[in-house]
Every structure is written in structure tokens, then in C-alpha cells.
Scaffold this active site. Structure first.
Site, PDB file in Angstrom:
ATOM      1  N   ARG A  34      34.901  31.576  90.101  1.00 38.46           N
ATOM      2  CA  ARG A  34      34.352  32.681  90.907  1.00 38.46           C
ATOM      3  C   ARG A  34      33.394  32.194  91.997  1.00 38.46           C
ATOM      4  NH1 ARG A  34      35.031  37.907  88.346  1.00 38.46           N
ATOM      5  NH2 ARG A  34      37.097  37.730  87.502  1.00 38.46           N
ATOM      6  N   ARG A  38      31.296  37.855  95.160  1.00 36.01           N
ATOM      7  CA  ARG A  38      30.145  38.687  95.538  1.00 36.01           C
ATOM      8  C   ARG A  38      28.821  37.964  95.651  1.00 36.01           C
ATOM      9  NH1 ARG A  38      31.418  43.392  91.421  1.00 36.01           N
ATOM     10  NH2 ARG A  38      32.118  41.524  90.363  1.00 36.01           N
ATOM     11  N   ARG A  47      34.923  41.663 103.020  1.00 39.34           N
ATOM     12  CA  ARG A  47      35.626  42.559 102.107  1.00 39.34           C
ATOM     13  C   ARG A  47      35.271  44.038 102.340  1.00 39.34           C
ATOM     14  NH1 ARG A  47      36.831  42.372  96.963  1.00 39.34           N
ATOM     15  NH2 ARG A  47      37.191  44.551  97.425  1.00 39.34           N
ATOM     16  N   ASP A  83      43.846  37.290  91.954  1.00 40.07           N
ATOM     17  CA  ASP A  83      43.398  37.818  90.673  1.00 40.07           C
ATOM     18  C   ASP A  83      44.521  37.669  89.660  1.00 40.07           C
ATOM     19  OD1 ASP A  83      40.958  39.451  89.516  1.00 40.07           O
ATOM     20  OD2 ASP A  83      42.771  40.260  88.607  1.00 40.07           O
ATOM     21  N   TYR A 158      44.850  43.446  78.965  1.00 46.77           N
ATOM     22  CA  TYR A 158      44.667  44.461  80.020  1.00 46.77           C
ATOM     23  C   TYR A 158      45.788  45.493  79.995  1.00 46.77           C
ATOM     24  CZ  TYR A 158      40.702  42.035  82.075  1.00 46.77           C
ATOM     25  OH  TYR A 158      39.469  41.487  82.280  1.00 46.77           O
TER      26      TYR A 158
HETATM   27  O1  CP3 Z   1      36.654  32.185  93.048  1.00 51.59           O
HETATM   28  C1  CP3 Z   1      37.501  32.332  92.146  1.00 51.59           C
HETATM   29  O2  CP3 Z   1      37.281  31.970  90.964  1.00 51.59           O
HETATM   30  C2  CP3 Z   1      38.886  32.840  92.505  1.00 51.59           C
HETATM   31  C3  CP3 Z   1      39.081  34.232  92.405  1.00 51.59           C
HETATM   32  C4  CP3 Z   1      39.313  34.952  91.089  1.00 51.59           C
HETATM   33  C5  CP3 Z   1      39.152  36.349  90.997  1.00 51.59           C
HETATM   34  N1  CP3 Z   1      39.589  36.751  89.780  1.00 51.59           N
HETATM   35  C6  CP3 Z   1      38.649  37.192  92.083  1.00 51.59           C
HETATM   36  C7  CP3 Z   1      38.018  38.481  91.725  1.00 51.59           C
HETATM   37  C8  CP3 Z   1      39.795  34.508  89.856  1.00 51.59           C
HETATM   38  C9  CP3 Z   1      40.098  33.100  89.402  1.00 51.59           C
HETATM   39  C10 CP3 Z   1      39.961  35.674  89.044  1.00 51.59           C
HETATM   40  C11 CP3 Z   1      40.528  35.629  87.673  1.00 51.59           C
HETATM   41  C12 CP3 Z   1      40.292  36.755  86.780  1.00 51.59           C
HETATM   42  N2  CP3 Z   1      40.388  38.087  87.028  1.00 51.59           N
HETATM   43  C13 CP3 Z   1      40.018  36.601  85.401  1.00 51.59           C
HETATM   44  C14 CP3 Z   1      39.888  35.279  84.697  1.00 51.59           C
HETATM   45  C15 CP3 Z   1      38.593  34.643  85.054  1.00 51.59           C
HETATM   46  C16 CP3 Z   1      37.434  35.122  84.251  1.00 51.59           C
HETATM   47  O3  CP3 Z   1      36.481  35.618  84.877  1.00 51.59           O
HETATM   48  O4  CP3 Z   1      37.469  34.959  83.040  1.00 51.59           O
HETATM   49  C17 CP3 Z   1      39.889  37.877  84.842  1.00 51.59           C
HETATM   50  C18 CP3 Z   1      39.567  38.201  83.400  1.00 51.59           C
HETATM   51  C19 CP3 Z   1      40.139  38.817  85.872  1.00 51.59           C
HETATM   52  C20 CP3 Z   1      40.146  40.291  85.792  1.00 51.59           C
HETATM   53  C21 CP3 Z   1      39.093  40.831  86.688  1.00 51.59           C
HETATM   54  N3  CP3 Z   1      39.266  41.037  88.047  1.00 51.59           N
HETATM   55  C22 CP3 Z   1      37.744  41.130  86.376  1.00 51.59           C
HETATM   56  C23 CP3 Z   1      37.126  41.056  84.991  1.00 51.59           C
HETATM   57  C24 CP3 Z   1      37.115  41.518  87.577  1.00 51.59           C
HETATM   58  C25 CP3 Z   1      35.651  41.833  87.798  1.00 51.59           C
HETATM   59  C26 CP3 Z   1      35.332  43.279  87.862  1.00 51.59           C
HETATM   60  C27 CP3 Z   1      34.020  43.477  88.595  1.00 51.59           C
HETATM   61  O5  CP3 Z   1      34.058  44.073  89.687  1.00 51.59           O
HETATM   62  O6  CP3 Z   1      32.989  43.014  88.094  1.00 51.59           O
HETATM   63  C28 CP3 Z   1      38.074  41.456  88.581  1.00 51.59           C
HETATM   64  C29 CP3 Z   1      37.862  41.722  90.020  1.00 51.59           C
HETATM   65  C30 CP3 Z   1      37.656  40.505  90.841  1.00 51.59           C
HETATM   66  N4  CP3 Z   1      38.478  39.409  90.832  1.00 51.59           N
HETATM   67  C31 CP3 Z   1      36.631  40.283  91.786  1.00 51.59           C
HETATM   68  C32 CP3 Z   1      36.859  39.015  92.361  1.00 51.59           C
HETATM   69  C33 CP3 Z   1      36.079  38.343  93.449  1.00 51.59           C
HETATM   70  C34 CP3 Z   1      35.530  41.262  92.129  1.00 51.59           C
HETATM   71  C35 CP3 Z   1      36.092  42.289  93.047  1.00 51.59           C
HETATM   72  C36 CP3 Z   1      35.207  42.575  94.235  1.00 51.59           C
HETATM   73  O7  CP3 Z   1      34.697  41.640  94.866  1.00 51.59           O
HETATM   74  O8  CP3 Z   1      35.090  43.767  94.556  1.00 51.59           O
END
Ligand code: CP3
Length: 348
Positions: A34, A38, A47, A83, A158
Site C-alpha cells: 500500500r 491515501r 483520485r 485491487d 469477500y
Molecule cells: O500500493 C499497493 O500496495 C498497491 C495497491 C493495492 C490496493 N489494494 C489498492 C487499494 C493492493 C496491493 C491492494 C490489495 C488488496 N485489496 C488486498 C490485499 C492487501 C491487504 O491489504 O491485505 C485486500 C484485502 C484488498 C481489498 C480492499 N480494497 C480493501 C480492504 C480496501 C480498503 C478499504 C478502505 O477504503 O479502507 C480496498 C480499497 C483499496 N485498494 C484502496 C487502495 C489504495 C483504498 C481506496 C481509496 O483510495 O479510496
């Protein structure tokens, strides 16, 4: 456009890929799960007004967002901005990523009829990912790009729950209550994940990470029976692809050995298990990745530095160490601390 890093050579010579291959390194490589997202003001700006899934489908945005932390922090690897649910949406599942919540599935998958409706991933349905990878490889020069996907268990959780869960109650209800249906579902998800990773490898990523973020909800016996064969199918399917495979989960202390056996070259470790202990469980034929507690970044700098030094020292017990956090960067993290941490790791 100018290349974003001053690193010379090719990704294959990079400290990151050398550590994954358990070869000597000039310095311990570091990147952060990540790292794009954010915590960065430039991310929040680009974004603004664009949904998460929509942004994942725009190669220009994906390229810019992926490059942001590489420029800012000088990390040793980029990770594709996408994602784990992107391939599920591309395979026709109606879902969205809700800010502050995570993936939300319109019609959760709970019955044999629901599973029968699932479709494979046509590689053409993720052309936008292949295009973004090609653009990034051209921009990144010697800096490796990591591709990724969600592992069958985490994706299944999920789909079955319909969104994030604390107990995985419905997921486990299917696993224990209808093992045949569970294995059919996870087999389909393994095929989708493998197809998604193959698209990324064909387009030029240098390594892949399989995220089984929530596998720590299981006992080792259940992990081996219900999950390992499906993750092994994904990782084994990439055995000849020529890219290191990283396998990561949270709360996996007792699963580390099994996760290594699933076919990983590198096992990701969360902050709960010291890396020397982890490598004892995983074995000397795998590298490790991790494992600073993401919350430590909120402590005063001397504490961050001492904890990072401890992680580096314990990582020396492993045949290869990629420095990372034990889980993703928290949105409230001060990005300057990440930049400072990268310099500190490189100086040691
Ligand atoms: O920088 C990186 O690591 C690459 C981008 C990345 C994202 N999601 C972007 C994202 C990666 C590798 C993921 C994988 C992902 N997505 C996982 C496995 C990694 C982990 O954290 O264990 C999981 C479980 C998800 C499912 C998911 N998608 C979650 C739990 C969330 C967060 C919800 C929140 O808003 O707190 C997302 C959304 C997400 N994926 C965001 C990002 C940058 C946030 C969305 C935003 O910026 O509005």
C-alpha cells in the site's frame, strides 16, 4: 518522459530481485505494501472524484499512481496500482469498492447455483492491466514492477460474505458445511487468479505477490485441507514463468511453513513473528519479506529507527530479506517517515 529513478542496470540486477533469488545484495531492498494510496497527498489529489474501480481501469492513472511512491520515497520496487477484486469484476461479478469499507459484492455467492453462475476470466477483459504494466515497465527502467492478485481464500471470503468480515462465519459455514462446493469455488477462483497473474507476467512484471490477507483466520490443519491446494495451483502454475513469487498473509505465524510449501520463493511475514523465528519455520530455501509493524511509523523517529534496525538484524538469519511492513501502510501515515525509513534501510 524521463525515467523515474536513477537506478542503473536492469530489473534483473536489482537488489529486490537479487534478494528474492537469495543472492548477495548491495543493500537490503525495501518497498511497502500500500505504498501507493491515501498516505500520499498527490494520490488523494489525482483520485478526487474518480471511483476506485474506475481508476484501476485507466492505464494513465494506474501508471501515475504506481510511480508516485517510487519518485517520492526511492523504494526498490513499484507495485502495480490495482485491487484484488479487479479480476472478479472483469469476470462479470457485480461488485464495487466502497471508500472506507472495501469490496462490496452485490449478490454474495452462497449456493451451488451461485457458484455455477461464475465465469472464467477472459484475458482480454483485463487488457487495461496489461497496458498499464507495459507503460510502467517503460517508465521504470531498472526498477522492478511487482504484479499481484488475491489468493482463493481471501477472494472467496469477500464473495461469500459480500464484504469485509471479522469472523468469516459464512465463509467457514460453506467450507465446513459443503466442502465439495467450497473446493469448486476455490478452484474457479484459482483459475481466475492464475489467468490474471499470467496477463501481468506476459506484459512484463518482474515479480508477483499472492495476497492471502485473511488466511490467518484458519488453523494449520484447515489451511492445509481447504486452502493450500488452491494457492499451490496458482503458484505452481507460475513455476516456469521466470518471476519470483511472494506469498503473504496476516496473522499467519502458524501457517508460515505451509505457505512456503504452497510454492512461494519469498514468504511475507506480519509483525507478530520475528524474521529469524519465521525463517526457522519457512526453511533456508525461501527468502522472507517484512515485517515492521505499520503502527511503529507513528512513534518518534528514534523508535522507528531502532525497530527497523531490529527487523534488519533478524532478517539476516534468512537467506534473502526484502524489507517491508508487516501489512499495508495506514492512510494516516506521515509519508516523510516512509522516505526517511527508505534512506535508513539503504544506509545500513
Ligand atoms: O500500493 C499497493 O500496495 C498497491 C495497491 C493495492 C490496493 N489494494 C489498492 C487499494 C493492493 C496491493 C491492494 C490489495 C488488496 N485489496 C488486498 C490485499 C492487501 C491487504 O491489504 O491485505 C485486500 C484485502 C484488498 C481489498 C480492499 N480494497 C480493501 C480492504 C480496501 C480498503 C478499504 C478502505 O477504503 O479502507 C480496498 C480499497 C483499496 N485498494 C484502496 C487502495 C489504495 C483504498 C481506496 C481509496 O483510495 O479510496
Amino acid at each position: 518522459m524521463a525515467r523515474v529513478t536513477t537506478a542503473t542496470g536492469t530489473p534483473a540486477d536489482s537488489a529486490f530481485l537479487r534478494a528474492c533469488r537469495r543472492e548477495p545484495v548491495p543493500h537490503t531492498p525495501v518497498w511497502f505494501m500500500r505504498q501507493a494510496g491515501r498516505s500520499l497527498p498527490e494520490y488523494r489529489k489525482i483520485r478526487a472524484g474518480i471511483g476506485m474501480l474506475d481508476s484501476c481501469r485507466r492505464p494513465d492513472l494506474v501508471t501515475e499512481i504506481t510511480l508516485q511512491p517510487v519518485r517520492r520515497h526511492g523504494v526498490d520496487a513499484a507495485i502495480l496500482f490495482s485491487d484484488i477484486v479487479v479480476p472478479l469484476a472483469a469476470a462479470g461479478i457485480d461488485l464495487d469498492i466502497v471508500a472506507g469499507t472495501g469490496p462490496v459484492v452485490e449478490s454474495p455467492v452462497r449456493s451451488a447455483a451461485d457458484v455455477a453462475r461464475l465465469r472464467p476470466l477472459e484475458p482480454g477483459a483485463v487488457d487495461f492491466v496489461a497496458e498499464a504494466v507495459r507503460m510502467l515497465v517503460a517508465e521504470l527502467g531498472a526498477t522492478p514492477l511487482i504484479g499481484f492478485a488475491g489468493a482463493p481464500f481471501t477472494l472467496a471470503s469477500y464473495l461469500i460474505e459480500g464484504g469485509p468480515s471479522r469472523t468469516y462465519l459464512k465463509t467457514k459455514a460453506m467450507m465446513y458445511g459443503d466442502p465439495d462446493l467450497w473446493h469448486t469455488l476455490c478452484g474457479l477462483l484459482a483459475d481466475i487468479t492464475l489467468a490474471f497473474l499470467r496477463v501481468q507476467v506476459a506484459a512484463g512484471v518482474s515479480a508477483v505477490q499472492l495476497f492471502d490477507s485473511w488466511a490467518g483466520a484458519l488453523s494449520e490443519a484447515d489451511y492445509r485441507r481447504y486452502v493450500l491446494p488452491h494457492s499451490a495451483a496458482v503458484l505452481g502454475g507460475l513455476a516456469g514463468a521466470g518471476v519470483p513469487r511472494i506469498h503473504f498473509g496476516v496473522g499467519t505465524a502458524i501457517l508460515l511453513s505451509a505457505m512456503g510449501e504452497a510454492g512461494a520463493d519469498v514468504v511475507g511475514v506480519d509483525w507478530r513473528t520475528p524474521l529469524d523465528q519465521a525463517t526457522g519455520l519457512i526453511g533456508a530455501d525461501r527468502a522472507v519479506q517484512g515485517n515492521l509493524d505499520p503502527a511503529v511509523l507513528f512513534a518518534p523517529w528514534p523508535v522507528v529507527q531502532a525497530e527497523a534496525a531490529r527487523v534488519l538484524d533478524q532478517g539476516r538469519a534468512a537467506p534473502g530479506h526484502v524489507f517491508n511492513l508487516g501489512h499495508g501502510v495506514l492512510p494516516e501515515t506521515d509519508p516523510d517517515v516512509l522516505t526517511r525509513l527508505v534512506s535508513f534501510i539503504h544506509s545500513r
